[in-house]
Scaffold this active site. Structure first.
Site, mmCIF file in Angstrom:
data_model
loop_
_atom_site.group_PDB
_atom_site.id
_atom_site.type_symbol
_atom_site.label_atom_id
_atom_site.label_comp_id
_atom_site.label_asym_id
_atom_site.label_seq_id
_atom_site.Cartn_x
_atom_site.Cartn_y
_atom_site.Cartn_z
ATOM 1 N N CYS A 67 7.866 -5.952 -37.680
ATOM 2 C CA CYS A 67 6.728 -6.055 -36.767
ATOM 3 C C CYS A 67 6.062 -4.683 -36.771
ATOM 4 C CB CYS A 67 7.110 -6.550 -35.373
ATOM 5 S SG CYS A 67 8.005 -5.401 -34.314
ATOM 6 N N HIS A 78 28.169 1.937 -40.575
ATOM 7 C CA HIS A 78 28.864 2.033 -39.291
ATOM 8 C C HIS A 78 28.715 0.802 -38.413
ATOM 9 C CE1 HIS A 78 29.019 6.737 -39.241
ATOM 10 N NE2 HIS A 78 29.596 6.206 -40.303
#
Length: 146
Positions: free
Chosen positions: A68, A101
């Site tokens: 977006c 991570h």
């Protein structure tokens, strides 16, 4: 990362970059499914984020890529889904850490703030990075709200 079919979603502000993402994936020989939008006509990102999230959660698509204007709204919407870990990335290093991570399963990019060249570098890093597991898995296990 083992890629299945990449799910795509954007609003009007992210539409041009999403169209570039399709070319990138085609050049890599990666299949994709577009959940919309299909033009630059004003629309609401949630209308396309939710179907993408459901497809990733169900295993129909993996991973997803969403765009977006700022990346924020579509990212917030995607992350309302319990099985989604959407990571907003505007640098390759952030995409790397989102995968390494956080085991991000949707890459979100800010369509109004990055170039196609930057998007290429971000996607290259996202697809090339493996989840590290270990202590990071324990953290991911704490994300869901029951």
């Amino acid at each position: 990362m083992e890629v299945k079919v990449v799910g795509l979603a954007s609003d009007h502000a992210g539409y041009p970059l999403k169209e570039y993402v399709k070319k990138y994936l085609d050049n890599k020989g990666i299949a994709w499914k577009d959940f919309g939008t299909n033009s630059e006509a004003s629309c609401d990102y949630a209308d396309f984020a939710h179907p993408l999230a459901l497809a990733v959660e169900s295993g129909e698509c993996y991973p997803g890529i969403a765009v977006c204007g700022s990346g924020e709204g579509i990212s917030m919407t995607l992350n309302k889904h319990q099985g989604i870990r959407a990571g907003l990335s505007w640098l390759p290093e952030i995409a790397h850490l989102c995968r390494q991570h956080n085991n991000a399963n949707v890459l979100v990019m800010p369509g109004r703030f990055i170039t196609e060249e930057e998007a290429t570098a971000i996607m290259d890093e996202f697809f090339a990075t493996k989840f590290e597991g270990g202590r990071h898995q324990a953290r991911i296990d704490k994300m869901a709200v029951n």
